[in-house]
Design an enzyme around this catalytic site. Structure first.
Site, PDB file in Angstrom:
ATOM      1  CB  THR A  23      11.796 -10.761 -11.150  1.00 56.33           C
ATOM      2  OG1 THR A  23      12.850 -10.604 -12.094  1.00 56.33           O
ATOM      3  CG2 THR A  23      11.186 -12.149 -11.276  1.00 56.33           C
ATOM      4  N   GLY A  26       0.811  -1.217   0.000  1.00 56.76           N
ATOM      5  CA  GLY A  26       0.000   0.000   0.000  1.00 56.76           C
ATOM      6  C   GLY A  26       0.845   1.267   0.000  1.00 56.76           C
ATOM      7  CB  SER A  27       3.884   2.284   1.849  1.00 55.57           C
ATOM      8  OG  SER A  27       3.347   2.058   3.125  1.00 55.57           O
ATOM      9  CB  CYS A  48       3.594   6.753  23.440  1.00 54.04           C
ATOM     10  SG  CYS A  48       2.633   8.081  24.148  1.00 54.04           S
ATOM     11  CG  ASN A  71      -5.425   4.202   8.776  1.00 58.37           C
ATOM     12  OD1 ASN A  71      -5.770   5.177   8.113  1.00 58.37           O
ATOM     13  ND2 ASN A  71      -4.348   4.222   9.530  1.00 58.37           N
ATOM     14  CB  SER A 104      -1.937  -3.189   1.247  1.00 61.86           C
ATOM     15  OG  SER A 104      -0.960  -3.975   1.885  1.00 61.86           O
ATOM     16  CD  GLN A 148      -7.351  -0.409   7.261  1.00 57.39           C
ATOM     17  OE1 GLN A 148      -8.157  -1.293   7.574  1.00 57.39           O
ATOM     18  NE2 GLN A 148      -6.087  -0.448   7.632  1.00 57.39           N
ATOM     19  CG  HIS A 167      -0.154  -6.474   5.114  1.00 55.00           C
ATOM     20  ND1 HIS A 167      -0.226  -6.052   6.420  1.00 55.00           N
ATOM     21  CD2 HIS A 167       0.214  -5.400   4.393  1.00 55.00           C
ATOM     22  CE1 HIS A 167       0.113  -4.773   6.480  1.00 55.00           C
ATOM     23  NE2 HIS A 167       0.387  -4.350   5.267  1.00 55.00           N
TER      24      HIS A 167
HETATM   25  C1  LIG Z   1      -1.772  -0.236   5.997  1.00 53.34           C
HETATM   26  C2  LIG Z   1      -2.139   0.959   5.218  1.00 53.34           C
HETATM   27  C3  LIG Z   1      -1.279   1.476   4.227  1.00 53.34           C
HETATM   28  C4  LIG Z   1       0.092   0.898   3.977  1.00 53.34           C
HETATM   29  O1  LIG Z   1       0.058  -0.375   3.402  1.00 53.34           O
HETATM   30  P1  LIG Z   1       1.365  -1.318   3.456  1.00 53.34           P
HETATM   31  O2  LIG Z   1       1.043  -2.451   2.558  1.00 53.34           O
HETATM   32  O3  LIG Z   1       1.535  -1.729   4.872  1.00 53.34           O
HETATM   33  O4  LIG Z   1       2.509  -0.505   2.942  1.00 53.34           O
HETATM   34  C5  LIG Z   1      -1.702   2.567   3.518  1.00 53.34           C
HETATM   35  N1  LIG Z   1      -2.898   3.132   3.731  1.00 53.34           N
HETATM   36  C6  LIG Z   1      -3.760   2.662   4.665  1.00 53.34           C
HETATM   37  C7  LIG Z   1      -5.086   3.324   4.837  1.00 53.34           C
HETATM   38  C8  LIG Z   1      -3.402   1.574   5.443  1.00 53.34           C
HETATM   39  O5  LIG Z   1      -4.248   1.126   6.373  1.00 53.34           O
END
Ligand SMILES: *Cc1c(COP(=O)(O)O)cnc(C)c1O
Length: 395
Positions: free
Chosen positions: A240, A73-74, A328, A154, A202, A182, A204
């Site tokens: 790849t 996602g990032s 924190c 999120n 994403s 999300q 995961h």
């Molecule tokens: C988790 C998340 C991301 C980042 O996804 P990754 O696969 O962990 O890099 C981006 N945006 C939102 C809203 C997320 O919850």
């Protein structure tokens, strides 16, 4: 003593489902060919990628060739912002986003602002975390090249009016990106009906593997390549392919779509039970985010006179995994930017708790967590001088 694990942090990551794992396994050590090679053996990998691309496209109402795999996602968020800016900077330098985006968007926007000469508007949200479509429209200037608004938050689970914002973007001929990390697999999405040009997701977060994501890019959208090298992903993202990851992601997307109606119905019942009990049985508590227009699996509640971190540590002793709005843990004393944006005072933001459940969360799990929390909150308050003062003042 073996304590049971009660995992309520599914917004952070999810378990890879057994069916997903099973689909992935052959692509590690049996069907390991490089999809770019021309022999028949490698063709198996190529076919597997094609199938996964189709499975994902089907969930979005998109075309297979509009799905571009990334490392998560990032990366997808970085790509959408940076490469759109690069491609369109002669047209304008203004990007509209919001104050409640994930850091993958916010920090990328800040980078473009500081280092690349972009102008960014960070829209306010209302007290439930909604972006107002009219604010989006008002922020548009002749320089605006991109609007990026997340589909669902999120932290507080609020689902944004994406279709309305998409309509505004389309009316003004501006590209529209949404971070749907999300939302994907949790709520129905249709890229045409919602006028979405780009969408991040994403693996995961939807019971797929970590380290795989995609960016949907509507056919015809002008955007730069993100990784230069080989011709993979239509020459836009070299490297790849992560074949097992892609296969698992496709399977996870298909399973999420198939099970969506029934699964979210179960989750909503448990979610609402948790919210109901927490608010009615723990005094001085407050729900963050909208009561109904929220993700099926998200609960976010603030407890006055409580430090979120302490609450998490005490929950952990009972095997409960949760998350809080105090940052924190991430080395900063500032509370969550999302809770600040919905107008929570610092001390209340610090006492917030996010529980994100899954289809495996039972009513018994929910009751266990509420019962423990009642004790934990009472216990922590009994040690709080602020609470003591407050009670005295109440007489
Ligand atoms: C988790 C998340 C991301 C980042 O996804 P990754 O696969 O962990 O890099 C981006 N945006 C939102 C809203 C997320 O919850």
């Amino acid at each position: 003593m073996d304590k049971k694990l009660i995992y309520m942090d599914n917004a952070a990551t999810t378990k890879t489902s057994p069916k997903v794992l099973e689909a992935m396994l052959p692509y590690f050590s049996e069907l390991y060919g490089n999809p770019s090679s021309i022999y028949d053996f490698a063709g198996k990998s190529k076919e597997a990628i094609m199938k996964a691309r189709q499975q994902i496209a089907d969930v979005l109402g998109a075309k297979r060739e509009e799905i571009y795999f990334t490392a998560g996602g990032s990366e997808s968020d970085n790509w959408a912002l940076k490469a759109t800016f690069e491609a369109l900077k002669d047209k304008g330098n203004h990007i509209i986003t919001t104050k409640i985006e994930h850091h993958a968007i916010l920090h990328t926007a800040e980078y473009l602002e500081k280092e690349r000469g972009a102008k960014i508007t960070y829209l306010n949200v209302d007290e439930n975390g909604f972006v107002r479509p009219e604010d989006v429209e008002k922020a548009i200037t002749p320089e605006t090249i991109l609007i990026s608004v997340m589909m669902a938050n999120n932290e507080i689970g609020t689902i944004e009016p994406i279709r309305e914002i998409g309509e505004i973007a389309k009316k003004h001929g501006i590209l529209f990106h949404t971070d749907a990390v999300q939302a994907f697999g949790q709520i129905p999405i249709h890229v045409d009906e919602m006028h979405i040009d780009m969408l991040s997701s994403s693996g995961h977060k939807i019971n797929g593997p970590k380290g795989i994501g995609f960016l949907y890019i509507r056919k015809g959208v002008k955007i730069r390549s993100f990784v230069h090298g080989g011709a993979q992903e239509r020459k836009r993202r070299a490297g790849t392919e992560n074949v097992p990851g892609i296969v698992g992601y496709g399977e996870a997307a298909m399973l999420a779509a198939e099970s969506m109606e029934e699964r979210t119905k179960t989750e909503i019942a448990v979610r609402d039970h948790l919210i109901e009990r927490l608010l009615s049985e723990i005094p001085y508590s407050k729900l963050n985010g909208d009561r109904t227009t929220r993700l099926p699996n998200n609960i976010n509640v603030s407890f006055q006179f409580i430090e979120g971190e302490s609450m998490l540590l005490m929950l952990d002793r009972f095997g409960v995994c949760a998350s809080s709005g105090s940052a924190c843990t991430s080395g900063s004393l500032d509370p969550s930017h999302v809770l600040m944006a919905i107008g929570l005072p610092h001390e209340i933001a610090h006492g917030s708790l996010r529980l994100t459940i899954s289809q495996e969360t039972t009513m018994e799990d929910a009751d266990f967590v509420v019962d423990k929390l009642k004790d934990i909150v009472a216990n922590l308050r009994s040690m709080s001088p602020l609470y003591e003062d407050f009670v005295k003042k109440q007489g």
